[in-house]
Structure formats: structure tokens, C-alpha cells
Design an enzyme around this catalytic site. Structure first.
Site, short mmCIF file in Angstrom:
data_model
loop_
_atom_site.label_atom_id
_atom_site.label_comp_id
_atom_site.label_asym_id
_atom_site.label_seq_id
_atom_site.Cartn_x
_atom_site.Cartn_y
_atom_site.Cartn_z
N MET A 359 0.83 -1.21 0.00
CA MET A 359 0.00 0.00 0.00
C MET A 359 0.87 1.26 0.00
SD MET A 359 -3.03 1.04 2.68
CE MET A 359 -3.77 -0.57 2.43
N GLY A 362 2.32 1.95 -3.40
CA GLY A 362 1.34 2.57 -4.30
C GLY A 362 1.10 4.03 -3.98
N GLU A 363 0.96 4.35 -2.70
CA GLU A 363 0.67 5.73 -2.33
C GLU A 363 1.87 6.65 -2.60
OE1 GLU A 363 -2.34 6.90 -1.52
OE2 GLU A 363 -2.96 4.85 -1.95
N LEU A 364 3.07 6.14 -2.41
CA LEU A 364 4.24 6.95 -2.78
C LEU A 364 4.29 7.15 -4.28
CD1 LEU A 364 7.18 5.77 -0.47
CD2 LEU A 364 6.30 8.09 -0.73
N ARG A 366 1.70 7.59 -6.03
CA ARG A 366 0.75 8.69 -6.25
C ARG A 366 1.42 10.03 -5.97
NH1 ARG A 366 -4.47 7.77 -6.65
NH2 ARG A 366 -4.40 5.90 -5.35
#
Length: 401
Positions: A359, A362-364, A366
Site C-alpha cells: 500500500m 502505491g501511495e508513494l 501517487r
């Protein structure tokens, strides 16, 4: 004068233009959006990170006002008439850049889908339908929460709204702004997936059923079938049975994970991350970074990390604080990644589960999508230019591969 008041006044003026062009009607909307967007973004952001409840509440109230004004704006048939005049002017549209042309097309679509192209009688009928659907949505959510009532509505109510707006079916209306565009394209994709996945899915279902049979036998109950509500539980059980990752946590201390992810993204995107010393931030746990091109001569923007739990803080997410766009000069992007990991204690590092590592990756991703995007318009910064069903795709690719 508030930002909303200024925007409402501008729209009043635009609605009176007799021969609108992109320069006279659309460009002023772009300019005021670019100007106000950072303030709106900061106002929205504070509800997720502020340590003061009063500030979080004020942020939520501010966002409610902003969203209410946006909804009001898209119902203005006088403004839509002006936008539509630009949209229908082929010579004007042909002379626009791809980005400006997409803006006009998107604005026309947004207004039209809200009913701004309807006659007054049709618009009033749509308003009644929307109120009814909103009441059903509220009732549905209340029943989900209480679990002791039911609310019935028919597909016809959705179809009625779609037909009023000029679509054959609700599916046609719902899919128009997405990548699929049409129901037939969606059906074709699902048929292709079914053809390719049925055999694999059947084998996995047999495994899931066997797990449930074993559980029922263990407690002396009769196996009565495998149901949709069983799927998530037994899929997780099967995954843990075949691919247990619980013993991997010792390898995933948060500081090391962040350091390695930064190195990966620096190599992947050709950038350099520089941690700032003693930055002005909203909490002592927050860290601030500058992002530069690999040559360290071209500044890209900066971002914040706010990883540890505190009361009132939101779950893991990325927030755009200021969009990056090219107006007369470059406006540099600012964003923040927020999470709620347990704060480390002395001699007790923060160890992440494998799913948390995925997770976070993925957020990094973004974050870098926001930081590296280059557009002329703040409205199209980051993932805002993407179709809704494509928004997660770049992040999913980064997370999985």
C-alpha cells in the site's frame, strides 16, 4: 469577498457574453481556478491532519461549502449556454491546444450530465427525480447501518433519469465519462475476462469450498454451500495458508522501507530527493522533502510525509496541497502522504506487514504522479485529468511491479 462570491460573480458575467470565445469565456474560469485552487486544497487538507478538532471541523465545513457551490454551478443553464457556444464553434475549437480543447469538452460534458441542457420543464422534472434518488440513497445508507429495514426502488427510476438526459439506459449514462464509454464495450471486456479466467476461477473456488467443508466438519455442522459472503474470508485464509507473509515483518522496518522506496523511485524517475532540515510543518512527526531533477539543477516541487497515528488523523492517503501547472511561470506542486502507523517506542521499531508495504509503495507512487505531472491547467494536474476508472491504474502498476 470570499472565493465563492468572486467565482459566482465571474460566472454571472460570463453568462451574459453574446459571442463567447475561449479567451473571453473559458480562460477567465481557468485563471480564477488556478488562483483559488491552492486555498481550496489547503482548506480540505486540514481536516485530515490538524491536531485541533475545531480546525478539522472548520475544514470539513469549508469543503461542504465548496462542494455545494460546485453542485450549484453545474446546474446553471445560463453558463452552460455560453460554454456550449464555444464547444459548438468548430473554428474556435480547432484553434485550441489539445489541453484547452479537452477542458472545453469536459466542461460541456459535466454541465450537460447535470441537466443544464434541458428545458425548464425537463429541468424541474430532473430536480424532482434527483431529490427522490437522494432520499433513497440516504434511506439505503440508514438501513445498511441499522440492518433492520429495507427500501425498494426499481431500475425504472434510474432509467427515467437517464432518458430525460438523452440516454437510452442508465448504464449508457453511467459509463459515458469512463474509459469503457458504452455498455457494449463493458460487456465485451467482461466476456473476454470470463473466457480467460473461468478455468482458473473454478479451480480456486474448489479450494475455497474445501476449506469451508473442513471448517463445517470441524464444528459438526452440515456444509450447505459456498456463498458470496464466504469468499473474502476464505480467500484470505487460503492466501495465508499458501503464502504466509507474517514472518516477513522483521525485514520491513518503516525507515528502511521508506529509504529503499525513495532510492527506487529516484532511479525509476531520474530525480533526487532532498530532506529539509527544520522545516515549518503542522506537527513534529512531519518531514518535508524537496524533489529535484537528477542533475540537481531543476527544481520539481516538494512533498511532506506524516506517517504516525494521532487522534483525528485520516488513514493512509495522498493529498494534493498545490497543483503544479505552467501559467506565465511554473507553479510548483506540493503534496503530502498521510498514514496512521504506530509511533515507534524506544527499542521498538515500526514493522510493517507485507500488505502495508504494498500500500505504501502505491501511495508513494501517487506522490510522484502528482509531483512529476506537467500541465498548463491546475484542473488537469496529477490524476485529475484521468477518467475515473483509470485513476488507480498507474498506482496499481507501480505497486505490483
Amino acid at each position: 469577498m470570499t472565493m465563492i462570491s468572486k467565482e459566482r460573480l465571474l460566472l454571472d458575467e460570463i453568462a451574459t457574453i453574446e459571442t463567447p470565445t475561449f479567451k473571453t469565456a473559458i480562460a477567465p474560469i481557468v485563471d480564477i481556478y488556478n488562483s483559488h485552487e491552492p486555498e481550496y486544497s489547503i482548506n480540505r487538507f486540514l481536516q485530515h491532519v490538524s491536531t485541533e478538532k475545531e480546525v478539522r471541523d472548520a475544514s470539513t465545513e469549508s469543503e461542504t461549502l465548496e462542494e455545494s457551490f460546485k453542485a450549484e454551478t453545474l446546474l446553471r443553464r445560463d453558463v452552460y449556454k455560453t460554454i456550449r457556444a464555444v464547444y459548438d464553434n468548430e473554428e474556435e475549437m480547432d484553434g485550441l491546444s489539445d489541453e484547452n480543447k479537452r477542458l472545453v469538452q469536459q466542461m460541456e460534458l459535466e454541465y450537460r450530465r447535470k441537466g443544464a441542457a434541458l428545458s425548464e420543464d425537463e429541468f424541474n422534472e430532473l430536480t424532482k427525480l434527483n431529490l427522490k434518488l437522494e432520499e433513497l440513497e440516504v434511506s439505503f445508507q440508514r438501513n445498511i447501518d441499522s440492518r433492520d429495514e429495507k427500501t425498494m426502488f426499481t431500475r425504472g427510476e434510474l432509467e427515467e433519469k437517464a432518458k430525460l438526459l438523452g440516454y437510452e439506459t442508465h448504464a449508457e449514462y453511467a459509463l459515458e465519462p469512463h474509459m469503457a464509454k458504452t455498455p457494449q464495450a463493458a460487456y465485451d471486456m467482461l466476456a473476454e475476462l470470463r473466457k480467460n479466467l473461468t478455468e482458473l476461477g473454478s479451480k480456486e473456488l474448489e479450494q475455497l469450498e474445501q476449506l469451508k467443508r473442513s471448517d463445517m466438519h470441524a464444528v459438526g455442522k452440515i456444509y450447505e454451500g459456498f456463498f458470496e459472503w464466504d469468499r473474502s474470508f476464505y480467500a484470505n485464509k487460503l492466501s495465508n495458508q499458501n503464502f504466509s507473509t507474517s514472518n516477513l515483518r522483521c525485514y520491513f522496518s518503516l525507515p528502511q522501507v521508506i529509504r529503499n522506496m525513495f532510492e527506487l523511485y529516484q532511479t525509476l524517475f531520474g530525480v533526487t530527493i532532498v530532506e529539509m532540515e527544520n522545516p515549518r510543518v503542522w506537527h513534529e512527526d512531519v518531514e518535508m522533502y524537496e524533489l529535484w531533477e537528477a542533475d540537481k539543477e531543476t527544481f520539481v516541487g516538494h512533498f511532506y510525509t506524516d506517517f504516525f497515528h494521532r487522534p483525528g488523523k485520516s488513514r493512509i492517503s495522498v493529498h494534493n496541497i498545490r497543483s503544479g501547472y505552467n501559467d506565465e511561470t511554473r507553479q510548483y506542486p506540493v503534496c503530502a502522504i498521510v498514514a496512521c502507523f504506530a509511533k515507534p517506542e524506544p527499542n521498538t521499531p515500526v514493522l510493517l506487514h507485507h500488505t502495508e508495504v504494498e500500500m505504501l509503495m502505491g501511495e508513494l507512487g501517487r506522490v510522484f504522479q502528482n509531483m512529476l505531472c506537467k500541465t498548463k491547467l491546475a484542473k488537469f494536474h496529477g490524476c485529475k485529468a484521468l477518467e475515473q476508472d483509470f485513476v488507480e491504474t498507474p498506482i496499481q502498476i507501480l505497486k505490483d511491479f
